[in-house]
Design a protein around this motif. Sequence first.
Motif, PDB file in Angstrom:
ATOM      1  N   ALA A 292      70.625 -10.580  32.188  1.00 25.30           N
ATOM      2  CA  ALA A 292      72.087 -10.603  32.047  1.00 25.30           C
ATOM      3  C   ALA A 292      72.487 -10.607  30.573  1.00 25.30           C
ATOM      4  CB  ALA A 292      72.651 -11.841  32.750  1.00 25.30           C
ATOM      5  N   VAL A 293      71.714 -11.333  29.779  1.00 21.95           N
ATOM      6  CA  VAL A 293      72.056 -11.442  28.362  1.00 21.95           C
ATOM      7  C   VAL A 293      71.751 -10.136  27.627  1.00 21.95           C
ATOM      8  CG1 VAL A 293      71.504 -12.630  26.201  1.00 21.95           C
ATOM      9  CG2 VAL A 293      71.697 -13.938  28.331  1.00 21.95           C
ATOM     10  N   LEU A 294      70.532  -9.644  27.819  1.00 20.53           N
ATOM     11  CA  LEU A 294      70.086  -8.526  26.977  1.00 20.53           C
ATOM     12  C   LEU A 294      70.559  -7.160  27.471  1.00 20.53           C
ATOM     13  CD1 LEU A 294      66.447  -9.632  26.118  1.00 20.53           C
ATOM     14  CD2 LEU A 294      68.468  -9.710  24.667  1.00 20.53           C
ATOM     15  N   VAL A 295      70.671  -7.015  28.779  1.00 21.77           N
ATOM     16  CA  VAL A 295      71.006  -5.694  29.310  1.00 21.77           C
ATOM     17  C   VAL A 295      72.505  -5.519  29.473  1.00 21.77           C
ATOM     18  CG1 VAL A 295      70.658  -4.078  31.220  1.00 21.77           C
ATOM     19  CG2 VAL A 295      68.781  -5.548  30.467  1.00 21.77           C
ATOM     20  N   HIS A 296      73.134  -6.566  29.986  1.00 24.34           N
ATOM     21  CA  HIS A 296      74.552  -6.394  30.312  1.00 24.34           C
ATOM     22  C   HIS A 296      75.486  -6.712  29.153  1.00 24.34           C
ATOM     23  CE1 HIS A 296      73.304  -7.022  34.766  1.00 24.34           C
ATOM     24  NE2 HIS A 296      73.084  -5.790  34.335  1.00 24.34           N
TER      25      HIS A 296
END
Lengths: 176, 374
Positions: free
Chosen positions: A128-132
């Motif tokens: 969630a942090v890195l991709v979104h």
Amino acid sequence: MSSKRYGHVINLDLFTDSYRVTGRAVVGAGGIHAALADPNSDFLELEDAYISRIIKPGEIITSYALVAFRKDNINFIVLQDRRDGVPVGTQHGRSVFTRGRAVSTFLTVPSFEIKGDIHHDGQLSPRAVLVHSMGRFQPIFEATASASLYPDISYSGDLILVQKERIGIFCLQSNK
Amino acid sequence: MARIYVIDDDEQLLRMVGLMLQRGGHTTNLIGNPVDGFDQIMADKPDLLVLDVMMPNMSGHDLARKIRDTPEIEDLPILILTARSQEIDRATALESGADGYLSKPVTSQELIEKVDDLLTQKSGTPKTEQGIIIALYSLRGGVGQTTLAVNLASSLRRFSQKEVCLVDLSLSGSQASFHLRLQPRTSWADLLAGSTFEWAEIQKRLIIHPSGLRILAAPALPQLPTVLSGEATTAILETLRQNVAFVVVDLPPVLSSAFVAALQASDMAMHVITPDVIAVQTALNVNRAIAKANVAMKYKTHVVNQTTTEAPIAPTAIEKALSARIAFQIGYDANQPRALTQGVPLTLTNAQTVLPTAVNRMAEVIWQRVGKQE
């Protein structure tokens, strides 16, 4: 140097695999994060840039009035004021970058390990942090970057922007 | 007032730093190129150099090293002011020979404090065997000057654990003694009857407070301003300087020859004012009168002491009116009237209130700047 400027000038420390570069950049309301996310250019330009080797970061080896970096090759950027990096919001509400709760994080990029806080809204997961999250650079607040092989050498800033593609280890929520 | 050279290739920052220093009472020479700067420093030998690091042709570190390698100017105090703000940059600046380091952006107060700090260190260095004379003065009564003098002397004694002497030059009775609940049987007036101001004579006139603080008291009865001459004042203070670490002088609110002599003998003169219109106007006139009388002070500073609950004038307005920086601000402390009644200075208690906190900070700064060099 261009005589006509749009936006405001910020000071920053930028790190590649082997070099530390201190210089100035002209940024708009979106801060340096918006300039890094600009799809119209693969390069980031700095003015009055002073270059040091990572193993002797206090010693300036050379300086140039104009320097360009391929964005892909930037590992991270240290800023002393988060407002130079990302929009932090107004008195009516925080921005997308500063909204949510602070979560402690530890991550590595080539030659450096970085500790600090991310701000995250919603269910917490590395994906969630890195991709979104927005853009190719991850904001880490109140952060410190330490050289992996020379732990005495460290850089602190109100905000460190880390190139997501350069991240090796990414940890969330310290147990300490 | 010192002659300060500033070298920075950024024209706007150069002008801004120049304005800050001028506002702090210094004269400046602004130079945009380190190579020209070195030549001018060699020719003029300024009192201090404020130096940027990131400059084309020659970095500030290289210039600092060059200055340290040049015997004629090797002692020049150097303050590095740079946008490189990391701990490694501070270490590199100090390794290159700088005496101080500040990172940009810098506030006017930070810059002036650091500059004053370096200038005080420079002027204080040769006097390793001598004590420091600190004179508190004001030509307006009721500004809490004696309260500050007594508390500062007590605090310096606590901090330094060295010999500290409070000299009460009051002409209207022994004011400092009231603050310390002492009933002096001797005073500086007894010294005037003798022909010498030797240490042995002065020692006999000193009262020792239980805290270890020594006091040269004022006579109990009011005196004419002409009783204490400038020569006698200088002789007494110079003898004390040779024998104690700190001499804190509480000056009378009278522009007498003793007043002038004490200011000239002092290493640090503190002009005490309260934050009200009359006090500020009086302070302006005092500054003019002192300038007119050609009183040469080594180091002068302003202290704002709030003696009432209200402060009608803001510190920035006072600084603007006086064209000078306020070095220390002391807020209103409701405990002071009780301390005066009890005869125990607040800095000798464990009180954590406004006055002792501020005065202890003042003593700590003085001790760090000049006292530790001994």
